[in-house]
Write a protein that holds these residues in place. Structure first.
Motif, PDB file in Angstrom:
ATOM      1  N   VAL A   1      33.113  43.992  41.204  1.00  0.00           N
ATOM      2  CA  VAL A   1      33.964  42.801  41.436  1.00  0.00           C
ATOM      3  C   VAL A   1      34.968  43.564  42.200  1.00  0.00           C
ATOM      4  N   LEU A   2      35.925  42.327  42.444  1.00  0.00           N
ATOM      5  CA  LEU A   2      36.902  42.591  43.541  1.00  0.00           C
ATOM      6  C   LEU A   2      37.899  42.388  42.457  1.00  0.00           C
TER       7      LEU A   2
ATOM      8  N   HIS B   1      45.388  41.499  40.014  1.00  0.00           N
ATOM      9  CA  HIS B   1      44.746  42.473  39.862  1.00  0.00           C
ATOM     10  C   HIS B   1      44.481  42.562  38.903  1.00  0.00           C
ATOM     11  N   SER B   2      44.006  41.139  38.326  1.00  0.00           N
ATOM     12  CA  SER B   2      42.904  40.701  37.085  1.00  0.00           C
ATOM     13  C   SER B   2      41.410  40.430  38.397  1.00  0.00           C
ATOM     14  N   PHE B   3      40.356  41.357  37.294  1.00  0.00           N
ATOM     15  CA  PHE B   3      38.967  40.434  37.846  1.00  0.00           C
ATOM     16  C   PHE B   3      38.935  39.931  36.776  1.00  0.00           C
ATOM     17  N   GLU B   4      37.198  39.384  36.826  1.00  0.00           N
ATOM     18  CA  GLU B   4      36.290  38.400  35.624  1.00  0.00           C
ATOM     19  C   GLU B   4      35.097  39.072  36.331  1.00  0.00           C
ATOM     20  N   PHE B   5      34.281  38.975  35.482  1.00  0.00           N
ATOM     21  CA  PHE B   5      32.775  39.789  35.263  1.00  0.00           C
ATOM     22  C   PHE B   5      32.298  38.646  34.382  1.00  0.00           C
ATOM     23  N   GLU B   6      30.806  38.189  35.197  1.00  0.00           N
ATOM     24  CA  GLU B   6      29.865  37.872  34.274  1.00  0.00           C
ATOM     25  C   GLU B   6      28.275  38.461  34.258  1.00  0.00           C
ATOM     26  N   PRO B   7      28.220  39.240  33.195  1.00  0.00           N
ATOM     27  CA  PRO B   7      26.658  39.664  33.444  1.00  0.00           C
ATOM     28  C   PRO B   7      25.300  39.089  34.462  1.00  0.00           C
ATOM     29  N   PRO B   8      24.205  39.206  34.765  1.00  0.00           N
ATOM     30  CA  PRO B   8      23.570  38.394  35.318  1.00  0.00           C
ATOM     31  C   PRO B   8      22.575  38.144  33.903  1.00  0.00           C
ATOM     32  N   ALA B   9      22.070  37.104  33.917  1.00  0.00           N
ATOM     33  CA  ALA B   9      21.838  35.792  33.597  1.00  0.00           C
ATOM     34  C   ALA B   9      20.308  36.696  32.380  1.00  0.00           C
ATOM     35  N   ALA B  10      20.529  36.896  31.089  1.00  0.00           N
ATOM     36  CA  ALA B  10      19.414  37.892  30.740  1.00  0.00           C
ATOM     37  C   ALA B  10      19.413  39.151  30.291  1.00  0.00           C
ATOM     38  N   PHE B  11      20.915  39.693  30.724  1.00  0.00           N
ATOM     39  CA  PHE B  11      20.927  40.965  30.457  1.00  0.00           C
ATOM     40  C   PHE B  11      21.385  41.198  29.514  1.00  0.00           C
ATOM     41  N   ALA B  12      20.151  42.240  28.641  1.00  0.00           N
ATOM     42  CA  ALA B  12      20.965  43.128  27.037  1.00  0.00           C
ATOM     43  C   ALA B  12      21.925  43.825  26.969  1.00  0.00           C
ATOM     44  N   PHE B  13      22.654  44.093  26.611  1.00  0.00           N
ATOM     45  CA  PHE B  13      24.001  45.167  26.926  1.00  0.00           C
ATOM     46  C   PHE B  13      24.699  44.555  25.602  1.00  0.00           C
ATOM     47  N   THR B  14      25.245  46.405  25.151  1.00  0.00           N
ATOM     48  CA  THR B  14      26.362  46.227  24.187  1.00  0.00           C
ATOM     49  C   THR B  14      27.606  46.486  24.170  1.00  0.00           C
TER      50      THR B  14
ATOM     51  N   VAL C   1      41.283  46.197  44.645  1.00  0.00           N
ATOM     52  CA  VAL C   1      40.706  47.277  44.536  1.00  0.00           C
ATOM     53  C   VAL C   1      39.143  46.129  43.879  1.00  0.00           C
ATOM     54  N   CYS C   2      37.909  47.477  44.450  1.00  0.00           N
ATOM     55  CA  CYS C   2      36.905  46.646  44.096  1.00  0.00           C
ATOM     56  C   CYS C   2      36.562  48.098  42.630  1.00  0.00           C
ATOM     57  N   LEU C   3      35.442  47.650  42.116  1.00  0.00           N
ATOM     58  CA  LEU C   3      35.038  47.918  40.882  1.00  0.00           C
ATOM     59  C   LEU C   3      33.528  47.584  40.374  1.00  0.00           C
ATOM     60  N   ASP C   4      32.690  48.982  40.186  1.00  0.00           N
ATOM     61  CA  ASP C   4      31.394  48.948  39.804  1.00  0.00           C
ATOM     62  C   ASP C   4      31.572  48.444  38.422  1.00  0.00           C
ATOM     63  N   ILE C   5      30.385  47.735  38.041  1.00  0.00           N
ATOM     64  CA  ILE C   5      30.183  47.363  36.683  1.00  0.00           C
ATOM     65  C   ILE C   5      28.985  48.355  36.205  1.00  0.00           C
ATOM     66  N   ILE C   6      29.320  48.941  35.024  1.00  0.00           N
ATOM     67  CA  ILE C   6      27.950  49.590  34.596  1.00  0.00           C
ATOM     68  C   ILE C   6      27.432  49.285  33.147  1.00  0.00           C
ATOM     69  N   ALA C   7      25.986  49.000  32.676  1.00  0.00           N
ATOM     70  CA  ALA C   7      25.815  48.838  31.682  1.00  0.00           C
ATOM     71  C   ALA C   7      24.902  49.897  31.298  1.00  0.00           C
TER      72      ALA C   7
ATOM     73  N   TRP D   1      42.728  44.738  34.044  1.00  0.00           N
ATOM     74  CA  TRP D   1      43.059  45.336  35.687  1.00  0.00           C
ATOM     75  C   TRP D   1      42.880  45.816  36.100  1.00  0.00           C
ATOM     76  N   ALA D   2      42.976  46.572  37.385  1.00  0.00           N
ATOM     77  CA  ALA D   2      43.006  47.439  38.684  1.00  0.00           C
ATOM     78  C   ALA D   2      43.810  47.011  39.655  1.00  0.00           C
ATOM     79  N   GLN D   3      44.923  48.196  39.819  1.00  0.00           N
ATOM     80  CA  GLN D   3      45.698  48.451  40.322  1.00  0.00           C
ATOM     81  C   GLN D   3      45.437  50.022  41.722  1.00  0.00           C
ATOM     82  N   ASP D   4      45.953  49.826  42.595  1.00  0.00           N
ATOM     83  CA  ASP D   4      45.628  50.970  43.164  1.00  0.00           C
ATOM     84  C   ASP D   4      46.979  51.442  43.551  1.00  0.00           C
ATOM     85  N   LYS D   5      47.892  52.678  42.888  1.00  0.00           N
ATOM     86  CA  LYS D   5      49.234  53.306  43.710  1.00  0.00           C
ATOM     87  C   LYS D   5      49.597  53.396  44.834  1.00  0.00           C
TER      88      LYS D   5
END
Length: 89
Positions: free
Chosen positions: A26-27, A45-58, A12-18, A1-5
């Protein structure tokens, strides 16, 4: 979750970086009852993100950063993400 105090009800707009690469955005505007119960405004204030298909990361390579200024979310360090992945999956 994310909140602007300074603007607690503004999503809050969030960047997902791998692996140093932006893989999506994601918002943080989804409702969670536990956030509302904890007094965090409306609880939207919560978010859910599904990574792109076939994207491998740890879990060690993932970061979540605020799009506005690039600040990392508090639990967006590799150790915390590894613990979350272990607990939930």
């Amino acid at each position: 979750w994310a909140q602007d105090k300074q603007h607690p009800e503004t999503p809050v707009c969030l960047d997902i970086i791998a692996g140093g690469e932006l893989i999506g955005q994601v918002l943080a505007n989804r409702y969670r009852a536990d956030l509302a119960a904890a007094g965090l405004g409306s609880g939207r204030h919560s978010f859910e993100f599904e990574p792109p298909a076939a994207f491998a990361f740890t879990p060690h390579s993932v970061e979540v950063r605020r799009s506005l200024d690039g600040s990392a979310l508090l639990c967006s360090n590799p150790l915390a993400l590894t613990r979350l992945a272990t607990q939930t999956g």
